[in-house]
Design a protein around this motif. Structure first.
Motif, PDB file in Angstrom:
ATOM      1  N   ALA A   1     -13.180  11.484  10.412  1.00  0.00           N
ATOM      2  CA  ALA A   1     -11.942  10.772  10.718  1.00  0.00           C
ATOM      3  C   ALA A   1     -11.541   9.887   9.544  1.00  0.00           C
ATOM      4  O   ALA A   1     -12.392   9.303   8.862  1.00  0.00           O
ATOM      5  N   GLY A   2     -10.221   9.781   9.328  1.00  0.00           N
ATOM      6  CA  GLY A   2      -9.697   8.913   8.284  1.00  0.00           C
ATOM      7  C   GLY A   2      -8.435   8.212   8.743  1.00  0.00           C
ATOM      8  O   GLY A   2      -7.811   8.604   9.734  1.00  0.00           O
ATOM      9  N   ILE A   3      -8.052   7.172   8.030  1.00  0.00           N
ATOM     10  CA  ILE A   3      -6.792   6.475   8.266  1.00  0.00           C
ATOM     11  C   ILE A   3      -6.097   6.270   6.926  1.00  0.00           C
ATOM     12  O   ILE A   3      -6.736   6.297   5.872  1.00  0.00           O
ATOM     13  N   SER A   4      -4.792   6.055   6.979  1.00  0.00           N
ATOM     14  CA  SER A   4      -4.007   5.876   5.758  1.00  0.00           C
ATOM     15  C   SER A   4      -2.969   4.792   5.985  1.00  0.00           C
ATOM     16  O   SER A   4      -2.399   4.674   7.079  1.00  0.00           O
ATOM     17  N   ASN A   5      -2.733   3.992   4.950  1.00  0.00           N
ATOM     18  CA  ASN A   5      -1.688   2.965   4.982  1.00  0.00           C
ATOM     19  C   ASN A   5      -1.940   1.902   6.052  1.00  0.00           C
ATOM     20  O   ASN A   5      -0.997   1.341   6.612  1.00  0.00           O
ATOM     21  N   TYR A   6      -3.188   1.583   6.326  1.00  0.00           N
ATOM     22  CA  TYR A   6      -3.548   0.537   7.276  1.00  0.00           C
ATOM     23  C   TYR A   6      -3.823  -0.766   6.526  1.00  0.00           C
ATOM     24  O   TYR A   6      -4.355  -0.756   5.415  1.00  0.00           O
ATOM     25  N   SER A   7      -3.493  -1.881   7.161  1.00  0.00           N
ATOM     26  CA  SER A   7      -3.791  -3.189   6.600  1.00  0.00           C
ATOM     27  C   SER A   7      -5.296  -3.447   6.642  1.00  0.00           C
ATOM     28  O   SER A   7      -6.027  -2.771   7.383  1.00  0.00           O
ATOM     29  N   PRO A   8      -5.781  -4.429   5.883  1.00  0.00           N
ATOM     30  CA  PRO A   8      -7.214  -4.741   5.953  1.00  0.00           C
ATOM     31  C   PRO A   8      -7.689  -5.052   7.363  1.00  0.00           C
ATOM     32  O   PRO A   8      -8.729  -4.561   7.803  1.00  0.00           O
ATOM     33  N   GLU A   9      -6.935  -5.873   8.106  1.00  0.00           N
ATOM     34  CA  GLU A   9      -7.353  -6.259   9.452  1.00  0.00           C
ATOM     35  C   GLU A   9      -7.400  -5.052  10.380  1.00  0.00           C
ATOM     36  O   GLU A   9      -8.369  -4.862  11.128  1.00  0.00           O
ATOM     37  N   ARG A  10      -6.350  -4.223  10.346  1.00  0.00           N
ATOM     38  CA  ARG A  10      -6.321  -3.049  11.225  1.00  0.00           C
ATOM     39  C   ARG A  10      -7.362  -2.019  10.802  1.00  0.00           C
ATOM     40  O   ARG A  10      -7.886  -1.281  11.642  1.00  0.00           O
ATOM     41  N   THR A  11      -7.666  -1.963   9.531  1.00  0.00           N
ATOM     42  CA  THR A  11      -8.727  -1.062   9.067  1.00  0.00           C
ATOM     43  C   THR A  11     -10.062  -1.451   9.679  1.00  0.00           C
ATOM     44  O   THR A  11     -10.816  -0.601  10.176  1.00  0.00           O
TER      45      THR A  11
END
Length: 339
Positions: free
Chosen positions: A168-178
């Protein structure tokens, strides 16, 4: 397409110092091939095939896509699927293929954002276009404040548990949401492998907390737009070439390439690159890779020559302190931003 069988270079794994993605077991090449701009239906399939073949010969094992890469939407995945079947089907287990969903893909309320409905339907469509049983990494492409993060991360976890994605990966997330996303996934028994942010000498926002968070939670960064849509190459230093991306005006405008502040900074960086024996593009790639949290830099390539120039950046990834100090005078966040 040519029917001459493709035989990969035997020394392809002797050329690249692969880098670990966070605290995982996954190794990626320092420069990976992205399919954002140059693999749509408006491109010649033979040219795209030549770029993919050459990339693999050079040890580039990571190909990055999204559902709506093209144009038209989906065509980059369709084109890569055709190339995979023709040339690389026997080498599937040597490849890391990623795709994403999160931006608009089809009409109506279920073709955008971060719902379970959208993400899992999009993944199935991507697999069909690619002709694959699974992708190695499936990303949520952007934050969606309207959908509970638990639902979005639950969809990524379901994709992994079902075998349609390995990571799983994420993209364009803020530090807090990451940090929140990683914690939710961990509670589901699915680690977060990669975060994909934009990062370049002219776009340094990830240095304001995100890279620190990724290092802390053991997640790798696969950075996109390290050449700032071509602004960190020599392409626009002496005018705007006909047919260039700036003339299209979609993601880069002529105003950005003719701005005197941009030109002064880019030319200053080019002089430093020349003193290092690199092109401006090569130094821009080496610079983002100087941080060990950055696992790989994603580059587009419309030709084999462009690909080779980018991949050669891995031959000189070290910077002296005085070089970094000189670069900082020109590597200013926000340079070349759209106006």
């Amino acid at each position: 397409m040519s029917t001459v069988p493709y035989i990969p270079a035997e020394d392809r794994y002797e050329q690249a110092p692969y880098r670990r993605a966070g605290r995982s077991g996954v190794l990626l090449p320092p420069v990976s091939l992205g399919f954002w701009h140059n693999f749509g239906g408006d491109r010649d399939l033979a040219d795209m095939r030549a770029v993919v073949r050459r990339a693999f010969d050079l040890g580039v094992t990571h190909f990055d896509l999204a559902n709506n890469y093209g144009p038209p939407y989906g065509s980059a995945e369709t084109n890569l699927g055709t190339i995979l079947r023709a040339d690389l089907s026997r080498h599937r287990d040597e490849l890391i293929i990623s795709s994403k969903a999160g931006y608009d893909m089809w009409p109506g309320p279920y073709g955008d954002h971060g719902s379970r409905k959208y993400l899992l339907a999009s993944l199935d469509q991507s697999l069909s276009r690619l002709g694959l049983d699974y992708v190695d990494v499936f990303y949520h492409h952007r934050e969606d404040p309207e959908t509970p993060l638990e639902e979005t991360m639950g969809a990524l976890a379901q994709a992994v548990r079902s075998g349609r994605a390995l990571y799983a990966g994420i993209s364009n997330y803020s530090p807090e949401r990451t940090r929140q996303a990683a914690r939710i996934l961990a509670d589901m028994g699915v680690p977060l492998l990669l975060h994909q942010p934009s990062y370049s000498m002219f776009n340094r926002h990830v240095e304001n907390g995100l890279l620190e968070v990724l290092a802390d939670i053991g997640v790798g960064a696969a950075v996109f737009s390290p050449l700032q849509q071509g602004l960190l190459t020599d392409r626009y230093l002496h005018g705007v070439p006909a047919g260039s991306r700036a003339t299209e005006g979609r993601f880069l405008t002529e105003n950005q390439t003719t701005d005197q502040t941009y030109l002064e900074r880019a030319r200053g960086l080019q002089e430093i690159a020349a003193s290092r024996g690199q092109s401006l593009a090569q130094m821009a790639l080496s610079w983002v890779l100087r941080n060990p949290t950055v696992t790989t830099a994603l580059v587009g390539a419309s030709s084999v020559a462009q690909l080779e120039d980018s991949v050669a950046a891995r031959e000189n990834l070290e910077f002296a302190d005085d070089e970094l100090e000189a670069i900082d005078a020109f590597a200013v966040d926000g340079t070349g931003a759209r106006r």
